[in-house]
Design an enzyme around this catalytic site. Sequence first.
Site, PDB file in Angstrom:
ATOM      1  N   SER A 155     -38.868  -5.838  -9.648  1.00 21.91           N
ATOM      2  CA  SER A 155     -37.867  -6.384 -10.561  1.00 21.91           C
ATOM      3  C   SER A 155     -38.319  -6.141 -11.988  1.00 21.91           C
ATOM      4  CB  SER A 155     -37.687  -7.887 -10.325  1.00 21.91           C
ATOM      5  OG  SER A 155     -36.753  -8.427 -11.234  1.00 21.91           O
ATOM      6  N   CYS A 156     -37.401  -5.617 -12.808  1.00 21.35           N
ATOM      7  CA  CYS A 156     -37.686  -5.437 -14.230  1.00 21.35           C
ATOM      8  C   CYS A 156     -36.651  -6.214 -15.035  1.00 21.35           C
ATOM      9  CB  CYS A 156     -37.681  -3.959 -14.615  1.00 21.35           C
ATOM     10  SG  CYS A 156     -36.050  -3.184 -14.592  1.00 21.35           S
ATOM     11  N   PRO A 157     -36.880  -6.450 -16.332  1.00 21.13           N
ATOM     12  CA  PRO A 157     -35.966  -7.307 -17.100  1.00 21.13           C
ATOM     13  C   PRO A 157     -34.521  -6.841 -17.086  1.00 21.13           C
ATOM     14  CG  PRO A 157     -38.006  -6.997 -18.305  1.00 21.13           C
ATOM     15  CD  PRO A 157     -38.076  -6.088 -17.114  1.00 21.13           C
TER      16      PRO A 157
END
Length: 625
Positions: A155-157
């Site tokens: 998960s990335c921003p």
Amino acid sequence: MKKVVAVTGSRASAAHTAMAAEALEATADMLGYDIRVERIGPDGTSDRLSDVEIRNADVVILATDQPDDQDRFQGKNIRRSTPGEAIRHTARLLREAAGDRELPQVAELASPGTVPLEPMPVAPPAPSPVPAPQPSRAAPPPVAETPKRIVAITSCPTGIAHTFMAAEALNKAARALGHQIKVETQGSVGAGNPLTPEEIEAADVVIIAADTNVALDRFSNKRVYSTSTGRALKGGKEVIATAFEKAQMPGDGGDAATGSKPAAGRNLAGEVERLKAERSAQRTGPYKHLMTGVSYTIPVVVAGGLAIALSFMFGIDAANEEGSLAAALMQIGGQAAFALMVPVLSGYIAFSIADRPGLAPGLIGGMLASQIGAGFLGGLASGFLAGYIAYYLKNWIRLPQNLEGLKPVLIIPLLASVAVGLLMIYVVGAPIAAILSGLTAWLSGMTSANAVFLGLLLGGMMAVDMGGPVNKSAYTFAVGLLASQTYLPMAAVMAAGMTPPLGLALATMIAKNRFTPDERDAGKAAAVLGISFITEGAIPFAAKDPLRVIPPAIVGSALTGALSMLFGCMLRAPHGGIFVLGIPNAVTNVGLYALAIVVGTVVTAGLVIVFKKPGTEATLGAEAA
């Protein structure tokens, strides 16, 4: 400045398509080339090259294994390649295509091992009877002797590129090392490839490659290793090797490391949390979504209810005086927190169904339910409507890859919110508001017999599964009625929820010969949980001996609920246990309310003592061991 146009495309991986395009753009900039890249992914083409760009280009790079309309490049200098070469040897590919072999050296962006190369066509070697000596080279990465099972979350921003690129890198690295892996991507459109409880249970290690906060509730009994998406992307094999070496239990629990379960008496709170986690993992379908909404709503309702209760310390009508502290507390609890109750319930039901794209339409639908008088019943309806509408929109709408980021922030919230809003206003809102109004009127005008029957029903439900779906249904019903200023059911529900752990605690003190030493110790902790209105304090006892614990608990709780309703006790705070009894005006008929709790506690304890057989210290000690 040389002008380059390129096409990248991987039939199997959108991540490879994006990585190849980004590598070409970044390296061309360092080499001083003007470049435009068209991407052909599994879901279609994005950034399509125009005829003018192709006509003005000095060279064309086709780094793709996808079919392409090559007629548009007739007469151009074409360099054919693969996505893997474009990622691994970007500078070399650009120099060879442009014929600029004399340019200064530029470091390749991708480190060896980041992305496996697609097979390149090579001529077969000439047969030789005697193998020629080979120069020494680094040994290939070792393949795991015993394949392991890995589950991972990335998960990335922004939830777009790095989320899926890190997942791709971990998948490739695990296969190269001989391990089995499943990666859940928590992207901008929600969770993709979600992990099941069975897959988590079977895993040897959990890898969290994330630059955002990822909930670890599902992995309470697993070894977890956390890193960033960047590290997973650049060194998947190293991340996996480090995970097996350094992964730890969440919270660094000592008992968990050895696999032993704490004795109930030594750590009742931990045992309660473990059993609650097991229950949560078993939730599926609409019940799971409802419980998600309730779990997020409870803190809002508790904070608001206690603020309202505190305002009554200054007098039952003190909040009517503008500018007073009582008025401020009433504004915090009644006008702010309780106004959020239905929207939060609706929003997080939708969130559970459709992930982030469902949150906005769920909140908006819940607010509309409050405005049109549909209350918590309308919130339930709007939450499920918003969640399933957003879920199906997320799956049905297909956009080019460069527009995918618009789905969770613009397209799905807009369409789902409008759809849910129109349904609430024109279709379901008015009937539900009428149902809630009728229910409120019936509760307000109940006869004593009806009140006793409702108290028996709600009280018994609180003890049937002690924090399970039946318990939470009764609690949700009572909490939902607080917004309609109906306080009788809330008093009955809280009193009935306190009696199971209190009754068991009393039984362990009176009849010690019916309980093991660990259970007697657990009884002390259960007393604390009971006075705090944490019904789950009785779960370890019920799990160990359900037939002798659950029926007495149901009888005691049903009796307490009936007495509370009969005495006309009203509770304006949705939680707090015995501690809210000291707040003036928070509970009406405080003495009779306390009597109802005491009677239920004594009945529960007496029936447990009757049902359980006495034992000797030797037999009880052996049972504990």
